[in-house]
Design a protein around this motif. Structure first.
Motif, PDB file in Angstrom:
ATOM      1  N   LEU A   6     -41.147   0.818  39.959  1.00  0.00           N
ATOM      2  CA  LEU A   6     -40.228   1.942  39.823  1.00  0.00           C
ATOM      3  C   LEU A   6     -40.780   2.948  38.826  1.00  0.00           C
ATOM      4  O   LEU A   6     -41.123   2.590  37.694  1.00  0.00           O
ATOM      5  N   LEU A  71     -33.629   4.758  37.304  1.00  0.00           N
ATOM      6  CA  LEU A  71     -34.122   3.401  37.562  1.00  0.00           C
ATOM      7  C   LEU A  71     -33.148   2.624  38.443  1.00  0.00           C
ATOM      8  O   LEU A  71     -33.569   1.866  39.329  1.00  0.00           O
ATOM      9  N   THR A  85     -41.446  -1.593  35.868  1.00  0.00           N
ATOM     10  CA  THR A  85     -41.155  -0.217  35.460  1.00  0.00           C
ATOM     11  C   THR A  85     -42.326   0.375  34.693  1.00  0.00           C
ATOM     12  O   THR A  85     -42.987  -0.314  33.925  1.00  0.00           O
TER      13      THR A  85
END
Length: 342
Positions: A6, A71, A85
């Motif tokens: 992400l 997110l 992430t």
């Protein structure tokens, strides 16, 4: 094992293409790359759309909601067992996901945090900040830092993340710290200093101040909720308060003569040296080992930077604990368009 990467993005037209090229060069086969555009006003979307033929997924948000909200939008689209992430101005190694994978072979591991260094190390201030982080995170292995995960380089089991309610959208100041606290109470969290990414660091004193202030503010809110009895959480505020008190006593006793001010002055000088000058030789070793040639410009900053950052951090903690609400503060995600969040 599938990884979902992400990347939240807000006005990142200048860096997102380089970031995606880096992610696409990762050799791990079973991965998906999801960019979440948080209502950018520049050409971020157009830049990301050029990567659609290479499998990059674009999620567009109509309203800017902050990093955590972005997110969560990406999390709703993620299909991998592991959610990773990172930032839109970050570069990774080809073995990035493989380094994460080896830890998740242990079913008790629910999250892994990696290290980060300055991509813009040509700037002495950014490089000094990066070296200081390497000392605290690598040499001391986060001994004085309770949170092992960071937004720029972390991997978390998707099921665990969903069970925890995803990312806290009200914690715009430090959603990774907020998540780190929850993960630490849930299962086994590992910090891997060998898994390194390269990201843009703040290159101004103001940027460094805001970054540490927000982290301290987040910690202050946690202390407000409950006073945790974990020694390492108390080390930084206790040491800084000892430094501050000794300085005040030293200045107040100067008129009384050397016999009176010598002891508090000696205590203050010793503690100040331990918090500043000790980082210079350690920083030199770190830089030599990594082949960094900017010693002359970077090392002098290491004598000043630690106390500056600690003051911002502890000041943020104090306000976070006393105030309890961040409504008067402006989210750093929206602070400057086209700049990295701090």
């Amino acid at each position: 094992m599938k990884f979902s990467i992400l990347i939240p993005a807000y006005n990142e037209e200048k860096s997102i293409s380089t970031c995606l090229d880096s992610l696409l060069s990762v050799t791990y086969p079973d991965k998906e790359i999801i960019v979440i555009d948080d209502a950018s006003s520049d050409h971020t979307v157009k830049e990301v759309e050029t990567f659609a033929s290479r499998g990059v997924i674009l999620v567009k948000r109509e309203k800017n909601g902050g990093r955590a909200a972005a997110l969560n939008s990406g999390l709703s689209r993620a299909t991998g067992e592991i959610v990773v992430t990172t930032d839109a101005d970050t570069g990774v190694s080809p073995h990035w996901l493989t380094l994460f994978e080896r830890h998740f072979a242990d079913e008790e591991v629910i999250a892994v945090g990696g290290a980060y260094k300055a991509q813009n190390k040509g700037n002495p201030l950014a490089n000094a900040t990066s070296v200081l982080d390497q000392i605290l995170n690598g040499t001391f292995r986060k001994t004085f830092i309770p949170n092992k995960v960071s937004g720029v380089n972390s991997a978390i089991r998707r099921d665990t993340l969903l069970d925890l309610g995803g990312f806290n959208e009200s914690a715009w100041w430090s959603e990774d710290s907020e998540l780190g606290w929850k993960l630490d109470k849930t299962g086994k969290v590992i910090y891997d200093p060998e898994n390194v990414v390269y990201t843009q660091y703040p290159d101004t004193w103001e940027g460094i101040w805001r970054r540490k202030f927000y982290w301290g503010y987040a910690m202050g809110l946690k202390f407000r909720q409950h006073m945790p009895f974990r020694l390492k959480l108390w080390i930084r505020p206790t040491v800084f308060m000892a430094l501050f008190v000794s300085l005040v006593v030293f200045l107040a006793t100067i008129p009384c003569g050397m016999r009176v001010y010598f002891v508090p002055g000696l205590f203050f000088g010793t503690l100040l040296s331990a918090l500043t000058l000790v980082y210079v030789p350690i920083g030199a070793i770190v830089m030599i080992r990594t082949g960094d040639t900017g010693l002359a410009k970077t090392l002098p900053l290491l004598a000043i930077l630690p106390i500056f950052r600690e003051f911002a951090y502890v000041y943020g903690m104090f306000l976070g604990y006393c105030k309890g609400k961040p409504s008067a503060l402006k989210p750093s995600w929206k602070r400057k368009q086209g700049k990295k969040k701090l």
